[in-house]
Motif scaffolding. Structure first.
Motif, PDB file in Angstrom:
ATOM      1  N   ASN A 155     -22.539 -24.651  -4.274  1.00  0.00           N
ATOM      2  CA  ASN A 155     -22.025 -23.951  -5.454  1.00  0.00           C
ATOM      3  C   ASN A 155     -21.488 -22.567  -5.092  1.00  0.00           C
ATOM      4  O   ASN A 155     -21.758 -21.582  -5.765  1.00  0.00           O
ATOM      5  N   SER A 156     -20.722 -22.509  -4.001  1.00  0.00           N
ATOM      6  CA  SER A 156     -20.132 -21.246  -3.573  1.00  0.00           C
ATOM      7  C   SER A 156     -18.757 -21.514  -2.974  1.00  0.00           C
ATOM      8  O   SER A 156     -18.600 -22.431  -2.148  1.00  0.00           O
ATOM      9  N   TRP A 158     -17.213 -19.598  -0.908  1.00  0.00           N
ATOM     10  CA  TRP A 158     -17.214 -19.204   0.499  1.00  0.00           C
ATOM     11  C   TRP A 158     -17.858 -20.268   1.381  1.00  0.00           C
ATOM     12  O   TRP A 158     -17.466 -20.449   2.540  1.00  0.00           O
ATOM     13  N   THR A 159     -18.830 -20.994   0.847  1.00  0.00           N
ATOM     14  CA  THR A 159     -19.366 -22.140   1.585  1.00  0.00           C
ATOM     15  C   THR A 159     -18.306 -23.210   1.759  1.00  0.00           C
ATOM     16  O   THR A 159     -18.178 -23.818   2.828  1.00  0.00           O
ATOM     17  N   LEU A 160     -17.522 -23.439   0.709  1.00  0.00           N
ATOM     18  CA  LEU A 160     -16.443 -24.422   0.789  1.00  0.00           C
ATOM     19  C   LEU A 160     -15.385 -23.990   1.803  1.00  0.00           C
ATOM     20  O   LEU A 160     -14.871 -24.818   2.568  1.00  0.00           O
ATOM     21  N   ILE A 161     -15.050 -22.707   1.839  1.00  0.00           N
ATOM     22  CA  ILE A 161     -14.091 -22.205   2.823  1.00  0.00           C
ATOM     23  C   ILE A 161     -14.620 -22.399   4.240  1.00  0.00           C
ATOM     24  O   ILE A 161     -13.883 -22.796   5.156  1.00  0.00           O
ATOM     25  N   PHE A 162     -15.914 -22.132   4.446  1.00  0.00           N
ATOM     26  CA  PHE A 162     -16.528 -22.355   5.757  1.00  0.00           C
ATOM     27  C   PHE A 162     -16.466 -23.828   6.147  1.00  0.00           C
ATOM     28  O   PHE A 162     -16.230 -24.163   7.322  1.00  0.00           O
ATOM     29  N   CYS A 163     -16.655 -24.715   5.189  1.00  0.00           N
ATOM     30  CA  CYS A 163     -16.579 -26.156   5.476  1.00  0.00           C
ATOM     31  C   CYS A 163     -15.159 -26.568   5.851  1.00  0.00           C
ATOM     32  O   CYS A 163     -14.956 -27.380   6.766  1.00  0.00           O
ATOM     33  N   TYR A 164     -14.161 -26.023   5.153  1.00  0.00           N
ATOM     34  CA  TYR A 164     -12.776 -26.330   5.499  1.00  0.00           C
ATOM     35  C   TYR A 164     -12.434 -25.834   6.908  1.00  0.00           C
ATOM     36  O   TYR A 164     -11.647 -26.470   7.617  1.00  0.00           O
ATOM     37  N   LEU A 165     -13.019 -24.701   7.300  1.00  0.00           N
ATOM     38  CA  LEU A 165     -12.826 -24.230   8.667  1.00  0.00           C
ATOM     39  C   LEU A 165     -13.366 -25.237   9.668  1.00  0.00           C
ATOM     40  O   LEU A 165     -12.712 -25.557  10.678  1.00  0.00           O
ATOM     41  N   GLY A 166     -14.555 -25.755   9.401  1.00  0.00           N
ATOM     42  CA  GLY A 166     -15.149 -26.719  10.316  1.00  0.00           C
ATOM     43  C   GLY A 166     -14.373 -28.024  10.396  1.00  0.00           C
ATOM     44  O   GLY A 166     -14.228 -28.599  11.487  1.00  0.00           O
ATOM     45  N   ASN A 241     -16.495 -22.367 -11.032  1.00  0.00           N
ATOM     46  CA  ASN A 241     -16.016 -22.471  -9.650  1.00  0.00           C
ATOM     47  C   ASN A 241     -15.095 -23.662  -9.423  1.00  0.00           C
ATOM     48  O   ASN A 241     -14.682 -23.904  -8.281  1.00  0.00           O
ATOM     49  N   ARG A 242     -14.771 -24.391 -10.461  1.00  0.00           N
ATOM     50  CA  ARG A 242     -13.975 -25.610 -10.283  1.00  0.00           C
ATOM     51  C   ARG A 242     -12.543 -25.295  -9.870  1.00  0.00           C
ATOM     52  O   ARG A 242     -11.944 -24.331 -10.324  1.00  0.00           O
TER      53      ARG A 242
END
Length: 294
Positions: A155-156, A158-166, A241-242
């Motif tokens: 539910n963040s 920035w976590t989603l952005i970090f996942c897209y980086l990976g 956050n959607r």
């Protein structure tokens, strides 16, 4: 005899010259007709969605192929307010821009390191990156959600952005790796002689030469991240956050029978991508062509 032979040959050559344009013209006409038919078949569903988005539900049920008697924006206003489109658009924009920029920065620097530093470990790292592209995301969904849920990182944005980086750094690094190999090393050596540091050599000498492949990677990642539904649906829980695909999905779940508003929501979701393509049309074509040639 020579004059007779020449008179016999000339009509045949004229016939041949006259027949060739006809063959080329007929082929061109056939290709034009086929492309026109394919264009109509491709654009027809989209045109139908746009037309019905201006019509009331009763008019759509009676005749979905007819033109609207009155062109009104009630469906768009309702869909915009119900979807909270402005907040969804800002969320999608933040996630897409930050993800693409971070992927480009990290993958270009990693590819430069793997090419210029001849370590044995570099081949293994590149192999791991290429092998990771084979693993489908569906195989990682359950452990992904359980691990990040236990850590309280869901539910963040920035976590989603970090996942897209990976998930995006492997393909981008692989593309940059092949492009950097073609850059002459003498350019970097000249910059070192002039007193430039390692970061200055990369950002002021190497990275500007990566513009074609950078544009290609940016286009691929923008289209992927902006239209992605599965990963945001696992990470983003709160309504605030959607992203646009998530807002469109939940809107359809609540208002399935409201055909006009549903089609208006679809058009609203497509408009940002169309605007992006129209603004970046030349760069998209140039980047894809130059990147493919390299």
């Amino acid at each position: 005899m020579q004059n007779k032979a020449s008179t016999l040959v000339k009509p045949e050559s004229n016939v041949i010259l006259k027949k060739r344009p006809l063959k080329k013209g007929s082929k061109g006409l056939i290709l034009f007709l086929l492309s026109s038919i394919l264009f109509v078949l491709y654009i027809f569903p989209f045109a139908l969605v746009v037309l019905n988005s201006f019509k009331a539900r009763v008019d759509i049920v009676q005749n979905p192929f007819a033109l609207p008697e009155q062109w009104h924006l009630d469906n768009y206003i309702w869909a915009y307010q119900t979807m909270n489109f402005s907040a969804a658009f800002i969320n999608s924009l933040i996630i897409t821009v930050f993800s693409v920029v971070i992927i480009i920065v990290f993958s270009s620097m990693l590819a430069y390191f793997l090419v210029r530093w001849k370590w044995k470990m570099n081949h293994f790292i590149l192999f791991i990156l290429v092998a990771s592209m084979i693993i489908p995301f569906q195989a990682l969904m359950i452990p992904f959600v359980s691990v990040y849920g236990n850590l309280g990182l869901l539910n963040s944005k920035w976590t989603l952005i970090f996942c897209y980086l990976g998930f995006g750094v492997s393909l981008a690094t692989f593309m940059y790796h092949g492009f950097i190999k073609n850059i002459p090393k003498e350019l970097e050596e000249a910059a070192y002689i002039d007193g430039a540091s390692l970061l200055q050599v990369f950002w002021y000498v190497v990275f500007p030469l990566l513009k074609p492949i950078t544009i290609t990677i940016a286009i691929l990642d923008v289209l992927w991240i902006w239209n992605d539904f599965l990963l945001p649906s696992l990470v983003l829980i709160d309504e605030s956050n959607r992203t646009i695909p998530l807002s469109t999905f939940y809107f359809f779940g609540h208002y399935t029978s409201e055909y006009g508003a549903a089609m208006a929501a679809l058009v609203l979701a497509i408009i940002p991508v169309i605007i992006f393509y129209l603004l970046m049309q030349k760069q998209i074509i140039k980047g894809v062509l130059e990147g493919s040639i390299k």
